[in-house]
Design an enzyme around this catalytic site. Structure first.
Site, PDB file in Angstrom:
ATOM      1  N   GLY A  14       6.916   3.073  17.665  1.00 53.46           N
ATOM      2  CA  GLY A  14       7.683   3.586  16.526  1.00 53.46           C
ATOM      3  C   GLY A  14       8.100   5.040  16.731  1.00 53.46           C
ATOM      4  O   GLY A  14       7.633   5.719  17.647  1.00 53.46           O
ATOM      5  N   ARG A  18       7.801   9.085   9.521  1.00 54.12           N
ATOM      6  CA  ARG A  18       7.146   9.422   8.256  1.00 54.12           C
ATOM      7  C   ARG A  18       6.077  10.499   8.408  1.00 54.12           C
ATOM      8  O   ARG A  18       5.604  11.054   7.431  1.00 54.12           O
ATOM      9  CB  ARG A  18       6.535   8.143   7.632  1.00 54.12           C
ATOM     10  CG  ARG A  18       7.582   7.192   7.081  1.00 54.12           C
ATOM     11  CD  ARG A  18       6.988   5.843   6.722  1.00 54.12           C
ATOM     12  NE  ARG A  18       6.736   5.042   7.916  1.00 54.12           N
ATOM     13  CZ  ARG A  18       6.263   3.786   7.885  1.00 54.12           C
ATOM     14  NH1 ARG A  18       5.987   3.213   6.720  1.00 54.12           N
ATOM     15  NH2 ARG A  18       6.069   3.119   8.995  1.00 54.12           N
ATOM     16  N   ASN A 353     -15.495  36.433  28.051  1.00 51.92           N
ATOM     17  CA  ASN A 353     -15.448  35.454  29.137  1.00 51.92           C
ATOM     18  C   ASN A 353     -14.079  35.345  29.797  1.00 51.92           C
ATOM     19  O   ASN A 353     -13.936  34.720  30.824  1.00 51.92           O
ATOM     20  CB  ASN A 353     -15.876  34.064  28.621  1.00 51.92           C
ATOM     21  CG  ASN A 353     -14.969  33.561  27.508  1.00 51.92           C
ATOM     22  OD1 ASN A 353     -14.389  34.347  26.769  1.00 51.92           O
ATOM     23  ND2 ASN A 353     -14.839  32.254  27.395  1.00 51.92           N
TER      24      ASN A 353
HETATM   25  C1  UD1 Z   1       3.392  -3.007   9.370  1.00 53.53           C
HETATM   26  C2  UD1 Z   1       3.618  -4.447   8.898  1.00 53.53           C
HETATM   27  C3  UD1 Z   1       3.031  -4.584   7.500  1.00 53.53           C
HETATM   28  C4  UD1 Z   1       1.557  -4.248   7.541  1.00 53.53           C
HETATM   29  C5  UD1 Z   1       1.321  -2.878   8.146  1.00 53.53           C
HETATM   30  C6  UD1 Z   1      -0.164  -2.681   8.410  1.00 53.53           C
HETATM   31  C7  UD1 Z   1       5.734  -5.216   9.882  1.00 53.53           C
HETATM   32  C8  UD1 Z   1       7.147  -5.511   9.644  1.00 53.53           C
HETATM   33  N1  UD1 Z   1       5.051  -4.713   8.869  1.00 53.53           N
HETATM   34  O1  UD1 Z   1       4.097  -2.161   8.479  1.00 53.53           O
HETATM   35  O2  UD1 Z   1       3.201  -5.901   7.038  1.00 53.53           O
HETATM   36  O3  UD1 Z   1       1.013  -4.291   6.241  1.00 53.53           O
HETATM   37  O4  UD1 Z   1       1.994  -2.726   9.405  1.00 53.53           O
HETATM   38  O5  UD1 Z   1      -0.487  -1.366   8.748  1.00 53.53           O
HETATM   39  O6  UD1 Z   1       5.244  -5.483  10.970  1.00 53.53           O
HETATM   40  N2  UD1 Z   1       6.233  -0.127  16.106  1.00 53.53           N
HETATM   41  C9  UD1 Z   1       6.798  -0.319  17.329  1.00 53.53           C
HETATM   42  N3  UD1 Z   1       8.149  -0.498  17.410  1.00 53.53           N
HETATM   43  C10 UD1 Z   1       8.930  -0.517  16.305  1.00 53.53           C
HETATM   44  C11 UD1 Z   1       8.344  -0.345  15.044  1.00 53.53           C
HETATM   45  C12 UD1 Z   1       6.985  -0.147  14.975  1.00 53.53           C
HETATM   46  O7  UD1 Z   1       6.111  -0.317  18.359  1.00 53.53           O
HETATM   47  O8  UD1 Z   1      10.144  -0.705  16.474  1.00 53.53           O
HETATM   48  C13 UD1 Z   1       4.780   0.126  16.034  1.00 53.53           C
HETATM   49  C14 UD1 Z   1       4.476   1.441  15.369  1.00 53.53           C
HETATM   50  O9  UD1 Z   1       4.387   2.499  16.320  1.00 53.53           O
HETATM   51  C15 UD1 Z   1       3.141   1.156  14.680  1.00 53.53           C
HETATM   52  C16 UD1 Z   1       3.175  -0.337  14.440  1.00 53.53           C
HETATM   53  O10 UD1 Z   1       4.179  -0.873  15.263  1.00 53.53           O
HETATM   54  O11 UD1 Z   1       2.039   1.478  15.500  1.00 53.53           O
HETATM   55  C17 UD1 Z   1       3.480  -0.674  12.969  1.00 53.53           C
HETATM   56  O12 UD1 Z   1       4.721  -0.106  12.637  1.00 53.53           O
HETATM   57  P1  UD1 Z   1       4.954   0.623  11.247  1.00 53.53           P
HETATM   58  O13 UD1 Z   1       6.347   1.084  11.206  1.00 53.53           O
HETATM   59  O14 UD1 Z   1       3.888   1.602  11.000  1.00 53.53           O
HETATM   60  O15 UD1 Z   1       4.795  -0.627  10.266  1.00 53.53           O
HETATM   61  P2  UD1 Z   1       4.344  -0.599   8.747  1.00 53.53           P
HETATM   62  O16 UD1 Z   1       5.474  -0.176   7.914  1.00 53.53           O
HETATM   63  O17 UD1 Z   1       3.074   0.138   8.596  1.00 53.53           O
HETATM   64 CA    CA Z   2       1.910   1.514   9.909  1.00 55.23          CA
END
Ligand code: UD1
Ligand code: CA
Length: 422
Positions: A14, A18, A353
């Site tokens: 990601g 945020r 040091n």
């Molecule tokens: C996600 C879940 C949500 C869950 C939550 C739990 C989805 C659509 N939603 O939401 O249902 O309740 O996690 O914490 O999966 N990432 C990538 N590539 C991307 C987007 C994200 O590798 O294109 C990685 C991010 O770095 C992160 C993880 O996936 O480590 C989750 O992504 P994030 O955007 O935080 O998802 P949430 O909105 O938290």
């Molecule tokens: Ca997350």
């Protein structure tokens, strides 16, 4: 299922938007270790045929540098070209995975997940989804169940109507899925949602329905805390910190005020040691039994206190080894130093040091007495039983022999007058 068929996948591709700091979320500190380190360490507890980490192009470099420095070379990196959603992240890793088997997928931002939970998910024959009931479901995907309690869907916060928003069972973002089924399903995913992303949740639901997977619900919801914002990081840190303190308290360590003790992960403290209020103990610090620390002490990495040593208020230590019952009770900086057993480091002592280019070591012998306000310009050695007078500045290389006494600026051996001289 044999380990040879299990593949672990951690998503950290990601953009960390945020977090708003501009830096990668994965490397934010949580109790002395990067957020991602907690997740990788938990995942490493499970036997598996392969371990893969998805990184995005934005933050790939610093994370890969950290991986190498941290000795986490076992993780293969799959690069996601742009952050188009969690399913897209999985797709970026699929070329590195075999056609069949099981994949355990975790998010890189859920640092409190336990190896036990991960093992449980992997053991479920048809695959599994992890959920929890939480008081405040804001930000998480909501779990939709059918009449029989089976998995009917996962709806993201942004796609929720009012009724769904009120659902308190949420998706932890951890899945054990059949690889063959996942491969088939992801190709048919759409981006018809509020964020225009490819949602892994949609794929997981379809796969689990097909393979008759289970929903595993956590009893302790804290374990699934996801870190999306710095406020989330503070919440997760508080939970982890309390866990760390519980561990030390149950080992016989006395904390006058657990609420003000900042003890990072990976600190050792012996029984009967008392930690007074407002102390910071950094990762890797080792404290023996029956020691006294604080109030207001900062023990940095490389600090080792032998049994019965005492470090008092406004004392900062770094790469400092204090022998048995050695004392530094007030207002000191002790960096790159060895202090012998029972030595007394007086108030306001400083080990100078750093010469602007390099760090140098100071050695203080057993039972030495360092007078108040002494500056020890490293490298320098103070012999066993030697003494420095208050305010002495002992220059580099001007070692004080065993039993010697020095005073002044710069410090010189003190003439000892005998009664017959008078
Ligand atoms: C996600 C879940 C949500 C869950 C939550 C739990 C989805 C659509 N939603 O939401 O249902 O309740 O996690 O914490 O999966 N990432 C990538 N590539 C991307 C987007 C994200 O590798 O294109 C990685 C991010 O770095 C992160 C993880 O996936 O480590 C989750 O992504 P994030 O955007 O935080 O998802 P949430 O909105 O938290
Ligand atoms: Ca997350």
């Amino acid at each position: 299922m044999p380990a040879s068929e299990i593949h672990i996948l951690v998503l950290a591709g990601g953009d960390s938007k945020r977090i708003r700091t501009g830096s990668p979320k994965a490397l934010l500190d949580l109790c002395g270790r990067p957020l991602l380190d907690h997740v990788l360490a938990a995942a490493e507890q499970l036997p598996a045929a392969s371990r893969t980490l998805v990184l995005g192009t934005t933050h790939r470099e610093p994370i890969e540098a950290w991986l190498a420095a941290a000795g986490r070379g076992e993780w293969r990196v799959a690069v996601q070209e742009s952050a188009r959603g969690t399913a897209d992240a999985v797709m970026a890793a699929l070329p590195l995975l075999p056609d069949q088997g099981k994949v355990l997928i975790l998010c890189g931002d859920t640092p409190l997940i336990s190896p036990e939970t991960l093992s449980f998910l992997v053991e479920q024959a048809g695959g599994a989804l992890l959920t929890a009931e939480v008081a405040d479901p804001t930000g998480y995907g909501r779990i939709l169940r059918d009449e029989e309690g089976g998995l009917a869907g996962i709806v993201e916060q942004a796609d929720c109507d009012e009724e769904r928003e009120a659902i308190q069972e949420v998706n932890a973002g951890v899945y054990a899925l059949d690889l063959g089924a996942l491969r088939r399903v992801v190709t048919g995913l759409g981006r018809d949602n509020a964020q225009g992303e490819l949602y892994l949740t949609d794929a997981a639901v379809e796969v689990l329905q097909e393979t008759e997977g289970v929903i595993a619900t956590l009893v302790e919801a804290d374990e699934m805390m996801g870190v999306n914002t710095l406020a989330d990081l503070a919440d997760a840190s508080a939970v982890k910190r309390a866990e760390i303190l519980d561990h030390h308290l149950s080992n016989g360590v006395i904390f006058d005020d657990p609420g003000s003790a900042y003890v990072e992960d990976g600190v050792e403290i012996g029984p009967g040691t008392r930690v007074m209020p407002f102390c910071v103990l950094r990762r890797g610090v080792r404290i023996g039994a029956g020691c006294a620390v604080g109030p207001f002490a900062h023990l940095r990495p490389g600090t080792v206190l032998a049994d019965g040593a005492e470090v008092g208020n406004f004392v900062e230590t770094k790469n400092a080894e204090l022998g048995e019952r050695a004392k530094a009770k007030h207002l000191s900086y002790l960096g790159d130093v060895t202090v012998g057993a029972r030595a007394n480091v007086g108030c306001g002592t400083i080990t100078a040091n750093y010469d602007g280019k390099r760090k140098h070591r100071t050695v203080i012998g057993e039972r030495a007495f360092i007078g108040s306000g002494t500056v020890l310009v490293a490298p320098v050695k103070i012999g066993a039983g030697a003494m420095t007078a208050a305010g002495a500045v002992v220059l580099r290389g001007r070692d004080v022999p065993e039993g010697g006494v020095v005073a002044g600026v710069p410090a010189r051996p003190l003439e000892t007058k005998h009664a017959s001289d008078a």
